[in-house]
Every structure is written in structure tokens, then in C-alpha cells.
Design a protein around this motif. Structure first.
Motif, PDB file in Angstrom:
ATOM      1  N   GLY A  65       0.793  -1.218   0.000  1.00  0.00           N
ATOM      2  CA  GLY A  65       0.000   0.000   0.000  1.00  0.00           C
ATOM      3  C   GLY A  65       0.827   1.271   0.000  1.00  0.00           C
ATOM      4  N   CYS A  66       2.136   1.137   0.188  1.00  0.00           N
ATOM      5  CA  CYS A  66       3.021   2.313   0.249  1.00  0.00           C
ATOM      6  C   CYS A  66       3.727   2.597  -1.072  1.00  0.00           C
ATOM      7  N   ILE A  67       3.693   1.638  -1.983  1.00  0.00           N
ATOM      8  CA  ILE A  67       4.443   1.740  -3.239  1.00  0.00           C
ATOM      9  C   ILE A  67       3.466   1.675  -4.404  1.00  0.00           C
ATOM     10  N   SER A  68       3.632   2.543  -5.366  1.00  0.00           N
ATOM     11  CA  SER A  68       2.805   2.504  -6.566  1.00  0.00           C
ATOM     12  C   SER A  68       3.422   1.562  -7.590  1.00  0.00           C
ATOM     13  N   GLY A  69       2.578   0.707  -8.167  1.00  0.00           N
ATOM     14  CA  GLY A  69       3.032  -0.169  -9.246  1.00  0.00           C
ATOM     15  C   GLY A  69       3.441   0.610 -10.488  1.00  0.00           C
ATOM     16  N   ARG A  70       2.998   1.833 -10.585  1.00  0.00           N
ATOM     17  CA  ARG A  70       3.387   2.693 -11.697  1.00  0.00           C
ATOM     18  C   ARG A  70       4.862   3.074 -11.589  1.00  0.00           C
ATOM     19  N   LYS A  71       5.371   3.158 -10.337  1.00  0.00           N
ATOM     20  CA  LYS A  71       6.754   3.589 -10.104  1.00  0.00           C
ATOM     21  C   LYS A  71       7.714   2.434  -9.831  1.00  0.00           C
ATOM     22  N   GLU A  72       7.175   1.325  -9.311  1.00  0.00           N
ATOM     23  CA  GLU A  72       8.027   0.194  -8.939  1.00  0.00           C
ATOM     24  C   GLU A  72       7.304  -1.118  -9.257  1.00  0.00           C
ATOM     25  N   ASP A  73       8.039  -2.057  -9.820  1.00  0.00           N
ATOM     26  CA  ASP A  73       7.483  -3.371 -10.140  1.00  0.00           C
ATOM     27  C   ASP A  73       7.225  -4.132  -8.839  1.00  0.00           C
ATOM     28  N   LYS A  74       5.957  -4.454  -8.560  1.00  0.00           N
ATOM     29  CA  LYS A  74       5.602  -5.168  -7.338  1.00  0.00           C
ATOM     30  C   LYS A  74       5.275  -6.637  -7.611  1.00  0.00           C
ATOM     31  N   SER A  75       5.569  -7.113  -8.825  1.00  0.00           N
ATOM     32  CA  SER A  75       5.168  -8.473  -9.192  1.00  0.00           C
ATOM     33  C   SER A  75       5.798  -9.545  -8.312  1.00  0.00           C
ATOM     34  N   ASP A  76       6.991  -9.304  -7.794  1.00  0.00           N
ATOM     35  CA  ASP A  76       7.646 -10.322  -6.960  1.00  0.00           C
ATOM     36  C   ASP A  76       7.552 -10.006  -5.466  1.00  0.00           C
ATOM     37  N   MET A  77       6.684  -9.092  -5.086  1.00  0.00           N
ATOM     38  CA  MET A  77       6.528  -8.722  -3.676  1.00  0.00           C
ATOM     39  C   MET A  77       6.025  -9.906  -2.841  1.00  0.00           C
ATOM     40  N   PHE A  78       5.180 -10.765  -3.442  1.00  0.00           N
ATOM     41  CA  PHE A  78       4.622 -11.932  -2.763  1.00  0.00           C
ATOM     42  C   PHE A  78       4.889 -13.173  -3.600  1.00  0.00           C
ATOM     43  N   ASP A  79       5.038 -14.321  -2.931  1.00  0.00           N
ATOM     44  CA  ASP A  79       4.978 -15.589  -3.644  1.00  0.00           C
ATOM     45  C   ASP A  79       3.524 -15.761  -4.042  1.00  0.00           C
ATOM     46  N   PHE A  80       3.279 -16.210  -5.268  1.00  0.00           N
ATOM     47  CA  PHE A  80       1.906 -16.310  -5.729  1.00  0.00           C
ATOM     48  C   PHE A  80       1.747 -17.492  -6.663  1.00  0.00           C
ATOM     49  N   LEU A  81       0.507 -17.822  -6.906  1.00  0.00           N
ATOM     50  CA  LEU A  81       0.151 -18.823  -7.901  1.00  0.00           C
ATOM     51  C   LEU A  81      -1.047 -18.278  -8.655  1.00  0.00           C
ATOM     52  N   PHE A  82      -1.338 -18.897  -9.773  1.00  0.00           N
ATOM     53  CA  PHE A  82      -2.521 -18.494 -10.523  1.00  0.00           C
ATOM     54  C   PHE A  82      -3.650 -19.449 -10.195  1.00  0.00           C
ATOM     55  N   GLY A  83      -4.811 -18.910  -9.838  1.00  0.00           N
ATOM     56  CA  GLY A  83      -5.975 -19.725  -9.544  1.00  0.00           C
ATOM     57  C   GLY A  83      -6.608 -20.240 -10.826  1.00  0.00           C
ATOM     58  N   ASP A  84      -7.671 -21.001 -10.669  1.00  0.00           N
ATOM     59  CA  ASP A  84      -8.355 -21.610 -11.809  1.00  0.00           C
ATOM     60  C   ASP A  84      -8.898 -20.577 -12.793  1.00  0.00           C
ATOM     61  N   ALA A  85      -9.195 -19.372 -12.329  1.00  0.00           N
ATOM     62  CA  ALA A  85      -9.708 -18.311 -13.205  1.00  0.00           C
ATOM     63  C   ALA A  85      -8.578 -17.454 -13.790  1.00  0.00           C
ATOM     64  N   GLY A  86      -7.312 -17.821 -13.510  1.00  0.00           N
ATOM     65  CA  GLY A  86      -6.182 -17.113 -14.089  1.00  0.00           C
ATOM     66  C   GLY A  86      -5.767 -15.852 -13.371  1.00  0.00           C
ATOM     67  N   VAL A  87      -6.171 -15.709 -12.122  1.00  0.00           N
ATOM     68  CA  VAL A  87      -5.871 -14.510 -11.353  1.00  0.00           C
ATOM     69  C   VAL A  87      -4.722 -14.805 -10.381  1.00  0.00           C
TER      70      VAL A  87
END
Length: 180
Positions: A80-102
Motif C-alpha cells: 500500500g506504500c508503493i505505486s506499481g506505476r513507479k516500482e514493479d511489485k510483481s515479486d513482492m509476494f509468492d503467488f500462484l494463478f488460480g483456476d480463473a487465471g488470477v
């Protein structure tokens, strides 16, 4: 005697969540405290119009709602402190894609994949009205009947206007048990 304090939203606290979406081909994460229930089959996520994440949600019509517990609060707060427009937040969390592709945060004990069915604009906000495609819950937060046990989950709550995070409380009774 009650004092009139003006036109103040007094429905806080609300559960805190990290919203996940694909923006420009990458996962992006945004901390959100303005969430709502719209019946048993729809939720609303209210985000300020300038948020970078909104662009991806409007393009894909998909988002995830990742419930925040204390164990993930520090990372969620940073989202909530960093804008994705200014910094890539894609690796901020470990994640997986659910069945709906999210993208869904692996550490979140409960997450919902949602499809946007409408966008309701208010002054300064885009309110994403969503259906719930899938809900994923860690087995450790489920009852033996397969229901989410919020006493175990202990979601972090967001309170405004003080911008404070709160812990969930104790059970004080079963719904409709006092009125009988």
C-alpha cells in the motif's frame, strides 16, 4: 445525548485485503481497506481512481481478494506504500494463478478470485462490483465442516479515519441467539 458529527462513514472496521491483478502482463498488488458485501454472491472493491491496479482490472475484468492476517501484514502494508506505476511489485509476494487465471498470494490464508461485472464510479473512486469465481482457503483455517473459522483466521481489520490496523475480537454469541 448524541452529537451530530456530520456526514461521516461509520461502518468501520473492515477486513484488510491485498488486491491482485494483472497489469501490463505482470501481477500487481494493492492494499485495500474499502471492501463490501453485496448479497451472498457479489462483493465490491472500492479503489481510488488514480491507482495503477485499476487499469489492469478494467482490462482483464479479473482480480483477487487476498485476506490479510498478522503474519503477512508487513508485506501487505508495503504493497500500500508503493505505486506499481513507479516500482514493479510483481515479486513482492509468492503467488500462484488460480483456476480463473488470477494471481493469488500464497501466504494469504483465504483468497477469492473474482470477475468484475460492473464498475460504479463515485467522486474519486472506482467501485468494482464482482462475482466470486473461486475461494481458496488454507485447511488450517477451516472447520471440520469445511467453513472458514474466523477465530483461527484472525483477519486484520482496517479502521478509518485513524488509518489503524486492528485485531479481530472474541466471539460474544451466536447470531439470532439473543433475540429468542
Amino acid at each position: 445525548m448524541k452529537k451530530n458529527i456530520g456526514s461521516v462513514l461509520a461502518l468501520y472496521p473492515t477486513p484488510l485485503a491485498v488486491i491482485g491483478a494483472i497489469v501490463n502482463g505482470k501481477p500487481n498488488w494493492l492494499l485495500a481497506g474499502h471492501l463490501g458485501i453485496m448479497g451472498h454472491d457479489h462483493v465490491m472493491i472500492s479503489l481510488a481512481k488514480p491507482h495503477y491496479t485499476n487499469q489492469g482490472i478494467k482490462e482483464t475484468k479479473k482480480l483477487s481478494v487476498n485476506i490479510v492476517n498478522e503474519a503477512m501484514l508487513a508485506k501487505a502494508d508495503k504493497a500500500g506504500c508503493i505505486s506499481g506505476r513507479k516500482e514493479d511489485k510483481s515479486d513482492m509476494f509468492d503467488f500462484l494463478f488460480g483456476d480463473a487465471g488470477v494471481p493469488i498470494i500464497s501466504q494469504s490464508p483465504v483468497a477469492m478470485e473474482c470477475t468484475v461485472v460492473d464498475i460504479y464510479e463515485t467522486s474519486g473512486f472506482e467501485n468494482f462490483i464482482c462475482t466470486i469465481d473461486n475461494t481458496y482457503a488454507e485447511e488450517s483455517v477451516l472447520t471440520k465442516e469445511g467453513k472458514i473459522d474466523y477465530r483461527i483466521l484472525k483477519p486484520v481489520l482496517f479502521e478509518m479515519p485513524t488509518y489503524m490496523y486492528l485485531k479481530t475480537g472474541d466471539v460474544i454469541g451466536k447470531c439470532t441467539s439473543f433475540g429468542k
